[in-house]
Design a protein around this motif. Structure first.
Motif, PDB file in Angstrom:
ATOM      1  N   LEU A  13       0.832  -1.200   0.000  1.00 43.49           N
ATOM      2  CA  LEU A  13       0.000   0.000   0.000  1.00 43.49           C
ATOM      3  C   LEU A  13       0.870   1.255   0.000  1.00 43.49           C
ATOM      4  O   LEU A  13       1.778   1.382   0.823  1.00 43.49           O
ATOM      5  N   SER A  14       0.593   2.169  -0.935  1.00 44.00           N
ATOM      6  CA  SER A  14       1.233   3.481  -0.957  1.00 44.00           C
ATOM      7  C   SER A  14       0.167   4.522  -0.656  1.00 44.00           C
ATOM      8  O   SER A  14      -0.911   4.499  -1.256  1.00 44.00           O
ATOM      9  N   GLU A  93      -4.814   6.464  -1.943  1.00 47.62           N
ATOM     10  CA  GLU A  93      -4.255   5.164  -1.590  1.00 47.62           C
ATOM     11  C   GLU A  93      -4.118   4.323  -2.852  1.00 47.62           C
ATOM     12  O   GLU A  93      -5.046   4.264  -3.669  1.00 47.62           O
ATOM     13  N   VAL A  94      -2.979   3.671  -3.002  1.00 48.59           N
ATOM     14  CA  VAL A  94      -2.747   2.750  -4.107  1.00 48.59           C
ATOM     15  C   VAL A  94      -2.425   1.383  -3.510  1.00 48.59           C
ATOM     16  O   VAL A  94      -1.387   1.210  -2.862  1.00 48.59           O
ATOM     17  N   LEU A  95      -3.330   0.423  -3.696  1.00 43.27           N
ATOM     18  CA  LEU A  95      -3.127  -0.945  -3.218  1.00 43.27           C
ATOM     19  C   LEU A  95      -2.784  -1.831  -4.394  1.00 43.27           C
ATOM     20  O   LEU A  95      -3.368  -1.699  -5.480  1.00 43.27           O
ATOM     21  N   LYS A  96      -1.861  -2.767  -4.190  1.00 43.14           N
ATOM     22  CA  LYS A  96      -1.446  -3.668  -5.250  1.00 43.14           C
ATOM     23  C   LYS A  96      -1.796  -5.104  -4.906  1.00 43.14           C
ATOM     24  O   LYS A  96      -1.808  -5.484  -3.736  1.00 43.14           O
ATOM     25  N   GLY A  97      -2.080  -5.891  -5.936  1.00 37.06           N
ATOM     26  CA  GLY A  97      -2.568  -7.247  -5.756  1.00 37.06           C
ATOM     27  C   GLY A  97      -4.081  -7.269  -5.851  1.00 37.06           C
ATOM     28  O   GLY A  97      -4.747  -6.246  -5.670  1.00 37.06           O
ATOM     29  N   PRO A  98      -4.683  -8.429  -6.172  1.00 46.42           N
ATOM     30  CA  PRO A  98      -6.142  -8.512  -6.333  1.00 46.42           C
ATOM     31  C   PRO A  98      -6.877  -7.998  -5.098  1.00 46.42           C
ATOM     32  O   PRO A  98      -6.564  -8.373  -3.975  1.00 46.42           O
ATOM     33  N   ILE A 112      -7.319   1.804  -6.389  1.00 52.85           N
ATOM     34  CA  ILE A 112      -6.924   3.184  -6.118  1.00 52.85           C
ATOM     35  C   ILE A 112      -8.111   3.873  -5.466  1.00 52.85           C
ATOM     36  O   ILE A 112      -9.203   3.930  -6.047  1.00 52.85           O
ATOM     37  N   ASN A 113      -7.904   4.374  -4.254  1.00 54.71           N
ATOM     38  CA  ASN A 113      -8.957   5.039  -3.507  1.00 54.71           C
ATOM     39  C   ASN A 113      -8.585   6.514  -3.329  1.00 54.71           C
ATOM     40  O   ASN A 113      -7.562   6.827  -2.733  1.00 54.71           O
ATOM     41  N   ILE A 114      -9.429   7.382  -3.839  1.00 53.60           N
ATOM     42  CA  ILE A 114      -9.214   8.823  -3.745  1.00 53.60           C
ATOM     43  C   ILE A 114     -10.273   9.399  -2.808  1.00 53.60           C
ATOM     44  O   ILE A 114     -11.468   9.166  -2.997  1.00 53.60           O
ATOM     45  N   THR A 115      -9.823  10.147  -1.804  1.00 55.37           N
ATOM     46  CA  THR A 115     -10.729  10.769  -0.841  1.00 55.37           C
ATOM     47  C   THR A 115     -10.597  12.279  -0.944  1.00 55.37           C
ATOM     48  O   THR A 115      -9.492  12.826  -0.819  1.00 55.37           O
ATOM     49  N   THR A 116     -11.700  12.952  -1.223  1.00 58.37           N
ATOM     50  CA  THR A 116     -11.662  14.410  -1.286  1.00 58.37           C
ATOM     51  C   THR A 116     -11.736  14.990   0.122  1.00 58.37           C
ATOM     52  O   THR A 116     -12.067  14.304   1.085  1.00 58.37           O
ATOM     53  N   LYS A 117     -11.437  16.262   0.245  1.00 55.37           N
ATOM     54  CA  LYS A 117     -11.443  16.890   1.568  1.00 55.37           C
ATOM     55  C   LYS A 117     -12.858  16.921   2.136  1.00 55.37           C
ATOM     56  O   LYS A 117     -13.829  17.098   1.401  1.00 55.37           O
ATOM     57  N   PRO A 118     -12.983  16.758   3.442  1.00 50.34           N
ATOM     58  CA  PRO A 118     -14.308  16.620   4.038  1.00 50.34           C
ATOM     59  C   PRO A 118     -15.024  17.958   4.191  1.00 50.34           C
ATOM     60  O   PRO A 118     -14.399  19.032   4.160  1.00 50.34           O
TER      61      PRO A 118
END
Length: 722
Positions: A13-14, A93-98, A112-118
């Protein structure tokens, strides 16, 4: 998706926080991917056509991404949505693997999970302005606060960017990569009760500008350059010389509505989303040059002679009787997609030994695609089908398809703390995709690559389904150290190649199958995560092996201007990655990553000479390092940062073609930023990307259709937060 400490996530995870995004000047997907081991990203043709490659598994045009991509927990449903300007971002977040069980469909290589500002309960805002070379301008702003204190909160943002461009068409003496981009976001959060929350979000994106500035090695002689082999194709950069500039227009619209309800024994979530994607691309066709000659394609091959209108005559020369005439052409591609998705998810409380998530997912997707080849008589490009021979841009050939797809999925994951140091997890996902494609062309234009009528059915149907289990063990002997191992199956749905694109008209050879198969993988991974020296140093690493079946790869049938997808029967991928973050004395910080991916084609019945070769778009070695210095100067803060990315050899094709394998040489890219931030909220920064002005091709499509990356860019930004 459950919130979890990054140290406890048993996956490679990056993560990029809002501060890291600002310090590294991350503004597009390619910026954070450059800082992620074993992930590469390139663009070609237009704003939506990208090649995202994760651990050797790559994106294919007009196909599915190899990763699940979500923004604020809502899955993107088209690959054309991914490559957008990023602003007002909280975390990436960048996760690798299935990752299919938790993160969504087609997550065969990661997520790839992108979270905008709350949204905020107090008013806050930000404005930014910038100017750079290429006549690039930037303006963006966001504001957040309460409409009804503690009940109804909002956040809104808008971003505008434009540029005249950096790459010049040598024949027209005009820039080819200009763009105008506007994006807008709005989110409303209504807390009806302490247990019930409503979340409404909308997004609009519009980009126009240059596109598809391909060059061919055969154009090099006009510039006094000789290219004779695959190495020259991949590494000798020449300027575009087409007599028509490409143009691209993309519209993205998204609305999502999320409901979260705390039942007392878990959280029930509903996510409803609608997406509209419209994409138009026009560009000069074969041979992507200002060539005004005609060619006799019998003997001798490609003998030029003057003609009033640039055209190719098959059979007959200067008074002969041609049986088919195809001019030097222009091309347009029009894409339209409308998607509706619904997800239901139940998440157990996180403060118990047994934790679980279960859910259902549905997607309905309607996609229309037209790709047309028009005459080029010097009047520009008219992106409309036109069958009148008296007009300037008569349509010579075209492909059209209407797709109506439905996808269903069920998923579940359970985590159990066997002891205080050992956690086991098991996950399962079942996907079934129902694909339906119709060819609406009149019979006179329903032709294959050899000009023969297509007699098959106008409508094709195919289902693709798969079970995707995943098992993980995570051992944490210390709060600052963990070791994990997992096994997972991955799935990417199959699809159709456009009717009539399967043959090469010059040889009659099969180029692709009418239906490309679903892609399956089995991945084994072991890794570790550690924090040392009072958490001043963090190190994580992983080893992995993936066995893939029916791996989807892209090829271009240039004679009929068609993009097709093929399947490599079997491939094995092995690799390793390492990431380091360190807080050093005197305000210094170091960030680094190392990735190694070795791919091997083990079986490819359609092209057996490729066995033993690397998979296309593979970069075997990738290294990145960033050195950052921060220092307080009175009430102000000074930041100085430099980023280095090294990409090893990149294999653009699997091989088995007359030209061989175009392999790009290793390259090094340097970025940097100097920023001064005042206590009043003002900041000013000087920045640069590709500072050494490295000229290279971002993508090479066999035999030699090349797309140049952006050269050096630099500028100044002024920002104010309040």
């Amino acid at each position: 998706m459950r919130s979890e400490s990054l140290q406890n996530v048993p996956a490679s995870l990056s993560v990029f926080s809002s501060k890291q995004i600002e310090n590294a000047k991350i503004e597009r997907p390619g910026d954070y991917i450059a800082l992620t081991p074993n992930v590469t990203f390139s663009t070609a043709q237009d704003a939506g056509t990208t090649y995202l490659t994760v651990r050797g598994i790559s994106q294919v045009p007009n196909g599915e991404t190899p990763v699940a991509i979500s923004v604020d927990g809502v899955l993107q449903t088209s690959a054309f949505q991914f490559n957008e300007e990023l602003f007002d971002i909280q975390q990436i977040e960048v996760l690798k693997g299935p990752q299919g069980a938790l993160y969504g469909r087609n997550a065969i290589a990661g997520a790839i999970n992108i979270t905008t500002k709350p949204v905020t309960n107090d008013y806050e805002g930000r404005v930014a302005f910038g100017y750079g070379n290429g006549q690039a301008t930037r303006a963006e702003g966001s504001v957040s606060g309460p409409i009804i204190k503690d009940k109804l909160l909002f956040r809104a943002g808008v971003s505008y960017r434009d540029a005249d461009g950096w790459i010049t068409n040598r024949f027209l003496d005009r820039k080819v990569d200009d763009f105008r981009n506007i994006g807008a976001d709005l989110k409303l959060i209504y807390e009806a009760t302490p247990d019930l929350t409503f979340d409404l979000r909308g997004h609009y994106g519009r980009i126009t500008g240059g596109a598809a500035y391909f060059v061919r090695s055969s154009n090099a002689a006009q510039q006094g350059v000789v290219i004779t082999d695959a190495h020259g194709v991949a590494n000798t950069v020449i300027a575009p010389t087409s007599n028509n500039l490409g143009y691209n227009k993309r519209l993205l619209k998204n609305v999502s509505f999320k409901i979260d309800y705390d039942t007392g024994f878990g959280r029930l979530s509903s996510i409803t989303a609608y997406d509209a994607i419209d994409l138009l691309t026009t560009f000069d066709g074969y041979d992507y040059s200002d060539n005004q000659n005609c060619f006799e394609l019998t003997s001798p091959l490609s003998t030029p002679y003057a003609c009033a209108n640039p055209q190719i005559t098959f059979g007959g020369l200067n008074g002969g009787t041609p049986f088919f005439t195809a001019p030097f052409n222009t091309i347009f591609q029009r894409y339209r997609q409308r998607n509706f998705s619904q997800e239901l998810r139940f998440t157990s409380p996180s403060d118990q030994p047994l934790r679980y998530i279960a859910g259902l997912y549905f997607l309905q997707r309607k996609r229309d695609l037209v790709t047309a080849t028009q005459e080029d008589k010097g009047f520009g490009i008219v992106p409309e089908l036109d069958f009148d021979p008296a007009t300037a841009n008569q349509t010579r050939a075209y492909f059209e398809e209407h797709n109506n797809d439905k996808a269903y999925a069920a998923f579940a994951q359970a985590n159990y703390d066997v002891t205080k140091t050992i956690e086991l997890s098991a996950a399962i996902r079942y996907d079934t995709d129902h694909r339906r494609q119709t060819d609406p062309r009149p019979d006179i234009y329903r032709l294959d690559g050899l000009g023969r009528p297509i007699t098959g059915p106008r409508t094709r149907k195919q289902n693709f389904d798969a079970w995707q289990p995943k098992f993980t063990i995570n051992y944490r002997p210390l709060r600052t150290f963990s070791i994990y191992a997992n096994y997972a199956k991955g799935f990417r749905s199959g699809g159709f190649n456009a009717a009539g694109t399967e043959l090469d008209p010059s040889t009659g050879a099969k180029v692709a199958d009418p239906i490309f198969k679903k892609e399956m993988s089995e991945t084994y991974e072991v890794g570790f995560k550690s924090e040392l020296l009072d958490r001043a140093l963090s190190i994580s690493g992983a080893l992995f092996q993936t066995d893939a079946k029916n791996l989807q790869v892209f090829n271009f049938n240039g004679v009929v201007n068609a993009q097709v997808v093929n399947n490599i029967d079997k491939a094995r991928i092995k690799g390793a990655e390492l990431e380091v973050q360190a807080r050093l004395p005197e305000g210094f910080a170091l960030f680094g990553g190392l990735g190694y991916t070795d791919t091997n084609i083990r079986k490819y019945d359609a092209n057996p000479t490729t066995v033993g070769n690397q998979l296309p778009n593979t970069t075997k070695f990738k290294t990145n390092m960033s050195l950052q210095y921060t220092r307080d100067i009175g009430t102000s803060e000074l930041l100085i940062r430099g980023d280095w990315e090294h990409r090893g050899k990149t294999y653009f094709h699997e091989g088995g073609t007359p030209i061989g394998i175009p392999i790009r040489d290793p390259l090094d890219l340097f970025n940097g930023q100097v920023r001064l931030t005042l206590a009043s909220g003002w900041s000013a920064s000087l920045w640069g990307k590709n500072l050494s002005n490295k000229k290279y091709y971002d993508k090479v499509v066999v035999p030699d259709y090349n797309f140049q990356a952006r050269p050096r860019s630099y500028g100044i930004d002024i920002t104010k937060t309040f």
